[in-house]
Design a protein around this motif. Structure first.
Motif, mmCIF file in Angstrom:
data_model
loop_
_atom_site.group_PDB
_atom_site.id
_atom_site.type_symbol
_atom_site.label_atom_id
_atom_site.label_comp_id
_atom_site.label_asym_id
_atom_site.label_seq_id
_atom_site.Cartn_x
_atom_site.Cartn_y
_atom_site.Cartn_z
ATOM 1 N N LEU A 1 5.736 -10.479 -2.436
ATOM 2 C CA LEU A 1 5.911 -9.924 -1.093
ATOM 3 C C LEU A 1 5.595 -8.433 -1.063
ATOM 4 C CD1 LEU A 1 9.221 -11.691 0.034
ATOM 5 C CD2 LEU A 1 6.871 -12.278 0.640
ATOM 6 N N GLY A 2 6.060 -7.708 -2.074
ATOM 7 C CA GLY A 2 5.771 -6.275 -2.133
ATOM 8 C C GLY A 2 4.295 -5.995 -2.307
ATOM 9 N N LEU A 3 3.631 -6.819 -3.109
ATOM 10 C CA LEU A 3 2.193 -6.647 -3.340
ATOM 11 C C LEU A 3 1.407 -6.893 -2.058
ATOM 12 C CD1 LEU A 3 -0.116 -6.206 -5.405
ATOM 13 C CD2 LEU A 3 -0.085 -8.669 -5.812
ATOM 14 N N VAL A 4 1.731 -7.972 -1.356
ATOM 15 C CA VAL A 4 1.001 -8.307 -0.129
ATOM 16 C C VAL A 4 1.269 -7.287 0.966
ATOM 17 C CG1 VAL A 4 0.774 -10.009 1.715
ATOM 18 C CG2 VAL A 4 0.959 -10.769 -0.661
ATOM 19 N N GLY A 5 2.540 -6.992 1.214
ATOM 20 C CA GLY A 5 2.895 -6.086 2.303
ATOM 21 C C GLY A 5 2.335 -4.687 2.125
ATOM 22 N N ASN A 6 2.533 -4.111 0.955
ATOM 23 C CA ASN A 6 2.067 -2.744 0.727
ATOM 24 C C ASN A 6 0.548 -2.665 0.604
ATOM 25 O OD1 ASN A 6 4.627 -1.020 0.363
ATOM 26 N ND2 ASN A 6 5.040 -2.756 -0.967
ATOM 27 N N SER A 7 -0.082 -3.725 0.099
ATOM 28 C CA SER A 7 -1.550 -3.745 0.050
ATOM 29 C C SER A 7 -2.128 -3.764 1.463
ATOM 30 C CB SER A 7 -2.040 -4.969 -0.729
ATOM 31 O OG SER A 7 -1.627 -4.905 -2.082
ATOM 32 N N LEU A 8 -1.486 -4.499 2.371
ATOM 33 C CA LEU A 8 -1.950 -4.533 3.758
ATOM 34 C C LEU A 8 -1.805 -3.170 4.422
ATOM 35 C CD1 LEU A 8 -0.563 -7.991 4.971
ATOM 36 C CD2 LEU A 8 -2.968 -7.357 4.621
ATOM 37 N N VAL A 9 -0.718 -2.463 4.120
ATOM 38 C CA VAL A 9 -0.548 -1.124 4.679
ATOM 39 C C VAL A 9 -1.654 -0.199 4.204
ATOM 40 C CG1 VAL A 9 0.951 0.908 4.733
ATOM 41 C CG2 VAL A 9 1.943 -1.371 4.938
ATOM 42 N N ILE A 10 -1.923 -0.217 2.904
ATOM 43 C CA ILE A 10 -2.969 0.643 2.344
ATOM 44 C C ILE A 10 -4.332 0.261 2.899
ATOM 45 C CG2 ILE A 10 -4.138 1.320 0.208
ATOM 46 C CD1 ILE A 10 -1.479 0.900 -1.240
ATOM 47 N N LEU A 11 -4.604 -1.035 3.006
ATOM 48 C CA LEU A 11 -5.883 -1.499 3.544
ATOM 49 C C LEU A 11 -6.053 -1.074 4.999
ATOM 50 C CD1 LEU A 11 -8.452 -3.218 3.196
ATOM 51 C CD2 LEU A 11 -7.103 -5.201 3.936
ATOM 52 N N THR A 12 -4.964 -1.160 5.761
ATOM 53 C CA THR A 12 -5.031 -0.767 7.163
ATOM 54 C C THR A 12 -5.351 0.707 7.303
ATOM 55 O OG1 THR A 12 -3.440 -2.494 7.761
ATOM 56 C CG2 THR A 12 -3.754 -0.690 9.337
ATOM 57 N N TYR A 13 -4.702 1.543 6.508
ATOM 58 C CA TYR A 13 -4.987 2.975 6.573
ATOM 59 C C TYR A 13 -6.392 3.295 6.061
ATOM 60 C CZ TYR A 13 -0.396 4.676 7.974
ATOM 61 O OH TYR A 13 0.729 4.971 8.689
ATOM 62 N N ALA A 14 -6.870 2.523 5.097
ATOM 63 C CA ALA A 14 -8.193 2.800 4.533
ATOM 64 C C ALA A 14 -9.321 2.419 5.480
ATOM 65 C CB ALA A 14 -8.353 2.057 3.202
ATOM 66 N N LEU A 15 -9.161 1.331 6.253
ATOM 67 C CA LEU A 15 -10.266 0.811 7.043
ATOM 68 C C LEU A 15 -10.049 0.869 8.552
ATOM 69 C CD1 LEU A 15 -11.166 -2.360 4.953
ATOM 70 C CD2 LEU A 15 -12.208 -0.086 4.837
ATOM 71 N N TYR A 16 -8.801 0.875 8.994
ATOM 72 C CA TYR A 16 -8.539 0.740 10.426
ATOM 73 C C TYR A 16 -7.895 1.976 11.045
ATOM 74 C CZ TYR A 16 -9.434 -4.279 9.929
ATOM 75 O OH TYR A 16 -10.016 -5.472 9.690
ATOM 76 N N LYS A 17 -6.876 2.451 10.423
ATOM 77 C CA LYS A 17 -6.049 3.486 11.038
ATOM 78 C C LYS A 17 -6.051 4.726 10.144
ATOM 79 C CE LYS A 17 -1.396 4.060 12.994
ATOM 80 N NZ LYS A 17 -1.148 5.423 12.526
ATOM 81 N N ARG A 18 -6.797 5.713 10.510
ATOM 82 C CA ARG A 18 -6.843 6.922 9.708
ATOM 83 C C ARG A 18 -5.544 7.711 9.838
ATOM 84 N NH1 ARG A 18 -12.980 9.286 10.822
ATOM 85 N NH2 ARG A 18 -14.094 7.442 10.030
ATOM 86 N N THR A 19 -5.218 8.449 8.787
ATOM 87 C CA THR A 19 -4.000 9.256 8.796
ATOM 88 C C THR A 19 -4.175 10.435 9.747
ATOM 89 O OG1 THR A 19 -4.850 10.453 6.863
ATOM 90 C CG2 THR A 19 -3.331 8.648 6.447
ATOM 91 N N LYS A 20 -3.488 10.361 10.897
ATOM 92 C CA LYS A 20 -3.629 11.384 11.923
ATOM 93 C C LYS A 20 -2.370 12.222 12.103
ATOM 94 C CE LYS A 20 -7.058 8.827 14.623
ATOM 95 N NZ LYS A 20 -7.408 8.295 15.955
ATOM 96 N N SER A 21 -1.310 11.910 11.363
ATOM 97 C CA SER A 21 -0.067 12.660 11.492
ATOM 98 C C SER A 21 0.622 12.722 10.148
ATOM 99 C CB SER A 21 0.856 11.999 12.529
ATOM 100 O OG SER A 21 1.342 10.774 12.020
ATOM 101 N N MET A 22 1.715 13.513 10.095
ATOM 102 C CA MET A 22 2.480 13.618 8.859
ATOM 103 C C MET A 22 3.114 12.276 8.497
ATOM 104 S SD MET A 22 4.329 17.354 9.231
ATOM 105 C CE MET A 22 4.858 17.379 7.516
ATOM 106 N N THR A 23 3.576 11.548 9.508
ATOM 107 C CA THR A 23 4.184 10.243 9.249
ATOM 108 C C THR A 23 3.190 9.293 8.604
ATOM 109 O OG1 THR A 23 5.747 10.473 11.075
ATOM 110 C CG2 THR A 23 5.279 8.246 10.321
ATOM 111 N N ASP A 24 1.937 9.320 9.073
ATOM 112 C CA ASP A 24 0.902 8.472 8.470
ATOM 113 C C ASP A 24 0.720 8.785 6.993
ATOM 114 O OD1 ASP A 24 0.298 7.012 10.739
ATOM 115 O OD2 ASP A 24 -1.174 8.463 11.449
ATOM 116 N N VAL A 25 0.686 10.059 6.651
ATOM 117 C CA VAL A 25 0.516 10.471 5.253
ATOM 118 C C VAL A 25 1.691 9.983 4.419
ATOM 119 C CG1 VAL A 25 0.287 12.436 3.690
ATOM 120 C CG2 VAL A 25 -0.868 12.468 5.910
#
Length: 361
Positions: free
Chosen positions: A46-70
């Motif tokens: 579960l940790g592998l899937v969930g956190n990998s999806l977060v990283i993938l989303t930031y890498a391809l879909y949602k760029r880090t635009k705020s401090m919270t994103d970072v």
């Protein structure tokens, strides 16, 4: 979250320095037999899937635009590295360590670094929410990507420094007491194959006493109580501020904040209280039955604390409406027939103005 068994490693050196000491005989523990291979495996998946999806989303879909994103991205990286090291640590605790000294040092050390950094990043997220909501007029000046990147780098460096004892004192070795088994109070030679472990090993008893108190104390102070106090202070101020706003979305955000704090306390407080008790009685002689009960309780409570790395993606990322939309797009694009490569240009066209808020407001 240091949630590793650094502070409760078997005192092999104690047996070697005191020949009259008779260790407790190991007993089959059905709880540990289930928690180790099965529950921890579920946590890892579960940790592998969930956190990998977060990283993938930031890498391809949602760029880090705020401090919270970072901060969210760094939390996901720390949790991902944490769950990648966890299976090896669990195997060592249940059986032996077959991978040698280098792997022992790197895995145990990185395990500690990722744990400290992840907990401190959560404290940074609460601080950022406090500035954005309570100190809204000053938030544009205080919240910048450059500040967050520098702070994240400092946190990783700090986590590395407080993990130095783990890197230095963990060794791959064969405990000398493994050559002896106790049967009805008498010694017998062990004839099975040698079992190597990856555990604390010290040159003298004074160093052992200092390190075995300093490591769990640092874990309690920096890895739990400091983030907890910061989160309580910041989120209390956030709730008070949001309660003044007569807006449904604002009140919904209050409930989200309360869930975040409660989940953190439920996951980590029981284990850290048990760790505090374990540290206090570390050098006191106790009955074997009490020792077995304590170790069983520590294993169960430690597993509950591990669950937080699986819940972080849900609490801090997927709870955001915009993040959930990116998450759905991952599966939509993966299901597209004939699409071989997901290009950032194709996936970044959104047209929405994202403020990087981690809560639905």
């Amino acid at each position: 979250m240091n949630l590793s068994n650094d502070s409760i490693s078997p005192a092999y050196e104690y047996y070697e320095n005191y020949p009259d000491y008779e260790p407790c005989s190991s007993s089959d523990n059905s709880v540990n037999a289930v928690v180790g291979p099965y529950i921890h495996s579920i946590i890892c998946i579960l940790g592998l899937v969930g956190n990998s999806l977060v990283i993938l989303t930031y890498a391809l879909y949602k760029r880090t635009k705020s401090m919270t994103d970072v901060y969210l991205l760094n939390v996901a990286i720390a949790d991902l590295l944490f769950v990648l090291a966890l299976p090896f640590i669990v195997y060592n605790e249940l059986y032996s360590w077959p991978m040698g000294q280098v792997a022992c040092t790197l895995l145990r050390g990185s395990y500690s670094v990722n744990l400290y950094s992840g907990m401190l990043m959560l404290a940074c997220i609460s601080t950022d929410r406090y500035i954005a909501i309570v100190q809204a007029r000053r938030s544009f000046r205080l919240r910048s990507l450059s500040h967050s990147s520098i702070l994240c780098a400092l946190i990783w460096i700090f986590a590395l420094l407080v993990s130095v004892p783990t890197f230095h004192f963990y060794h791959w070795y064969k405990p000398s007491h493994n050559d002896i088994v106790w049967f009805n109070g008498t010694e017998e030679e062990e004839t099975t194959d040698p079992q190597y472990v990856c555990e604390f090993k010290f040159g003298d008893s004074n160093t052992a006493s200092i390190v075995k108190v300093a490591v769990p104390s640092t874990q309690l102070a920096i890895g739990f109580f400091l983030p907890l106090l910061i989160m309580i202070f910041c989120y209390t101020a956030v709730i008070i501020t949001l309660q003044k706003a007569k807006n449904f979305q604002r009140h919904k955000a209050v409930r989200v904040v309360m869930v975040v704090v409660l989940v953190f306390i439920i996951c980590h407080l029981p284990y850290n209280l048990a760790l505090l008790y374990e540290t206090v009685r570390l050098f006191k002689q106790i009955e074997c039955g009490e020792q077995d009960s304590l170790q069983t309780a520590m294993s169960v409570l430690q597993t509950v604390a591990y669950l937080h790395c699986c819940l972080n993606p849900v609490l801090y990322a997927f709870i955001s409406v915009k993040f959930r939309s990116h998450f759905r797009r991952i599966f939509q694009d993966l299901c597209c027939v004939g699409k071989k490569i997901i290009t950032p240009r194709r996936l970044s066209i959104d047209g929405t103005n994202e403020d990087g808020t981690s809560f639905s407001m």
